[in-house]
Design an enzyme around this catalytic site. Structure first.
Site, short mmCIF file in Angstrom:
data_model
loop_
_atom_site.label_atom_id
_atom_site.label_comp_id
_atom_site.label_asym_id
_atom_site.label_seq_id
_atom_site.Cartn_x
_atom_site.Cartn_y
_atom_site.Cartn_z
N SER A 151 0.82 -1.20 0.00
CA SER A 151 0.00 0.00 0.00
C SER A 151 0.86 1.27 0.00
O SER A 151 1.68 1.46 -0.89
CB SER A 151 -0.96 -0.03 1.19
OG SER A 151 -1.92 0.99 1.10
N ASP A 304 -2.13 6.22 -3.97
CA ASP A 304 -0.94 5.56 -3.46
C ASP A 304 -0.51 4.47 -4.45
O ASP A 304 -1.16 4.25 -5.46
CB ASP A 304 -1.19 5.03 -2.04
CG ASP A 304 -2.23 3.93 -1.98
OD1 ASP A 304 -2.99 3.79 -2.94
OD2 ASP A 304 -2.30 3.22 -0.96
N ASP A 306 -0.69 1.28 -4.86
CA ASP A 306 -1.62 0.27 -5.36
C ASP A 306 -3.00 0.85 -5.67
O ASP A 306 -3.95 0.12 -5.95
CB ASP A 306 -1.73 -0.92 -4.40
CG ASP A 306 -2.41 -0.58 -3.09
OD1 ASP A 306 -2.21 0.54 -2.59
OD2 ASP A 306 -3.13 -1.44 -2.55
#
Length: 580
Positions: A151, A304, A306
């Protein structure tokens, strides 16, 4: 005790030297054994576990690090569990990854193990947003799926999120059962590899179109977009997976003036332009905000690595760009969806929204205004997905999310989705200008006048390593034994304990049951309406303190003054709790 731990760690490390591990790994383990006992302990003292975010850790050698062997053990354990759960069926799985270092290698390794176990595997041809993986599981009728990502964490980290048949991250009892199966993988030779490559099907841009078409079904104000299609939008993918799909989705919605932050459109797991690729932080958003100021952009968006978290910055009347927190983004998107659903006559009392217990109570107020049920659940999008699953066929999910910059509109994905959130944020901006002559920031201020000025704060206390994890557990024990009697002069009147699932009325001593999943979370509520929530992170040695305060706002003219007062109150609470 320390010596016993070291002996245990040395024995574990020796098993790596004796086992069928590659030579580079063995060389690094030997180096740590001879030169760095502290790092050796950190690398081997435990096995990586599934928390609220799945498997996540620093990359390196050892059982407590992200590497092909820990990823392999997790995947074989998951494979064994899937075979038990779906005996007699041909198991289908989807695999995706983000832009992090080693992510492609890990994803291909995961796909290989799944294929070697006889599964039908759908592997994306390159990096993709996490929400598209969730969508793929549902669309392709998979039993499970994995996305390799950490993440928004720093570049040293990587991770592994496991998903279930509904496209949501695994929850109890599956998470614990998978861990039990992973624990049985005591030798690398137990991991199936190198078999059945024909079981792997590659997903390409054709599948992207299926996903983007579904995202576009969320559009509520196409006429407003037509009038403001050339609204200037600056977007940064933070070197990650949103680079193609967020601009493509905005284009499909009708926006024609999207300006990419070129330096951050480069896919790079070292994230060279930021300290940490977290859109929650203004310094991370600085490059996008600077470009927006130069271009005179109306809206700044970022995702971000992902592309499940969304960052939003809006221009105020002074021309300054204000970075919204996750609560504000959620309230705007939720208010937009509910307002348009109401205007289109689509609310009939059988709809609902969802938020987490640490997310702004303003979402509850908005839902109440529209007579739409608002569920509160534990932190983690898998709990939001659980409520959606439990309501399937009974009620219609509109949207919801959490304070940590995650939002999901529609139920075709079962994880936070920044691709759709970016498109809806842009559409909301076009609609607000078209119908009210307001910028999105001005509309947010009007919402504060309507519902009350809710303001939130967050402090994360990090304590590294094994000692840090033990200290954080002790803090929670101490808080339960000696909760604060007052916070900034206001008496604590109610305590929620999600570990015992009890609410305590401090004045009377009466306890009532909480209908919720069990979790190590505490909440304190004071007489003046202040709320403080405390919870340890599920994936790292960190404890989070969430603050919520509220005040009436008579008019937008009083906005700055009230904002300053609420922020000062939050700072006072931090000092009172000795967090600064």
């Amino acid at each position: 005790m320390a010596n016993e731990l070291e002996q245990l760690v040395l024995k574990k490390a020796q098993s790596w030297l004796d086992g069928h591990y590659d030579e580079a790994t063995k060389k690094q383990v030997k180096y740590l054994m001879d030169n760095d006992m502290k790092e050796l302990v950190e690398s081997f003292y435990k096995d990586l576990e599934f928390g609220t975010g799945g498997l996540r850790g620093i990359m390196g050698v050892g059982s407590n690090r992200m590497n092909v062997y820990t990823v392999g053990a997790a995947t074989q354990g998951l494979s064994n569990y899937l075979k038990k759960n779906f005996a007699g069926e041909r198991v289908r799985v989807a695999v995706a990854h983000d832009s992090r270092n080693n992510s492609r290698m890990f994803a291909e390794h995961v796909a290989d193990i799944f294929a070697s176990n006889g599964f039908q595997v759908f592997l994306f041809d390159a990096l993709r947003p996490t929400p598209e993986l969730s969508f793929a599981i549902r669309e392709l009728k998979c039993h499970s799926g994995v996305v390799v990502t950490a993440s928004h964490n720093p570049k040293e980290y990587n991770g592994y999120k496991a998903y279930w048949t509904d496209g949501a991250q695994v929850t109890e009892p599956h998470d614990k059962n998978i861990i039990a199966e992973v624990a049985k993988i005591t030798d690398v030779d137990m991991i199936e590899t190198g078999k059945n490559p024909e079981n792997i099907t590659i997903l390409d841009e054709k599948f992207d179109e299926i996903y983007l078409n579904k995202v576009h079904e969320l559009s509520l104000s196409p006429e407003s977009v037509k009038k403001h299609h050339d609204m200037k939008i600056v977007y940064s993918p933070m070197h990650g997976a949103g680079v193609r799909l967020v601009p493509a989705s905005l284009k499909k919605f009708g926006f024609t003036n999207v300006i990419m932050v070129k330096e951050q459109a480069v896919i790079d797991g070292d994230f060279p332009t930021v300290e940490s690729p977290n859109p929650e932080e203004r310094k991370t958003m600085a490059m996008a905000i600077d470009l927006a100021a130069k271009e005179g952009a109306d809206l700044v968006l970022a995702t971000d690595p992902d592309s499940d978290r969304i960052g939003v910055a809006l221009r105020n009347k002074k021309g300054e760009y204000v970075l919204l927190n996750g609560n504000q983004t959620l309230v705007l998107l939720l208010s937009y969806q509910l307002t348009r659903w109401a205007e289109r006559g689509e609310l009939d009392g059988n709809q609902y929204v969802v938020k987490t217990i640490v997310t702004s109570q303003m979402a509850n107020a908005v839902a109440e205004h529209f007579k739409v049920k608002c569920y509160d659940c534990l932190t983690g999008f898998k709990y939001i997905a659980k409520i959606i699953r439990e309501n399937e066929g009974k009620a219609k999910y509109i949207g919801g999310g959490e304070e940590s910059f995650g939002y999901l509109a529609g139920d075709y994905v079962r994880d936070k989705d920044a691709v759709s959130a970016c498109s809806l944020a842009a559409e909301a901006a076009a609609w607000a200008m078209d119908t009210m002559g307001l910028t999105l920031y001005e509309w947010l201020q009007e919402l504060y006048v309507k519902y009350g000025f809710y303001r939130e704060g967050l402090v994360s206390v990090v304590r590294k390593g094994k000692e840090g994890a033990e200290l954080i557990q002790k803090m929670m024990v101490d808080f339960r034994a000696n909760p604060p009697k007052a916070i900034l002069g206001s008496v604590v009147v109610k305590i929620n304990d999600f570990q015992t699932l009890e609410t305590l009325d401090v004045k009377t001593g009466a306890k009532t049951a909480i209908e919720q999943d069990r979790s190590n979370v505490l909440q304190w509520f004071t007489a003046d309406g202040t709320a403080v929530s405390v919870r340890p992170s599920g994936t790292e040695p960190k404890i989070k303190f969430y603050f919520g305060v509220k005040a009436p706002l008579a008019s937008v003219a009083d906005f700055d003054k009230t904002l300053a007062e609420l922020d000062a109150k939050i700072e006072g609470i931090k000092k009172d709790l000795k967090l600064e």
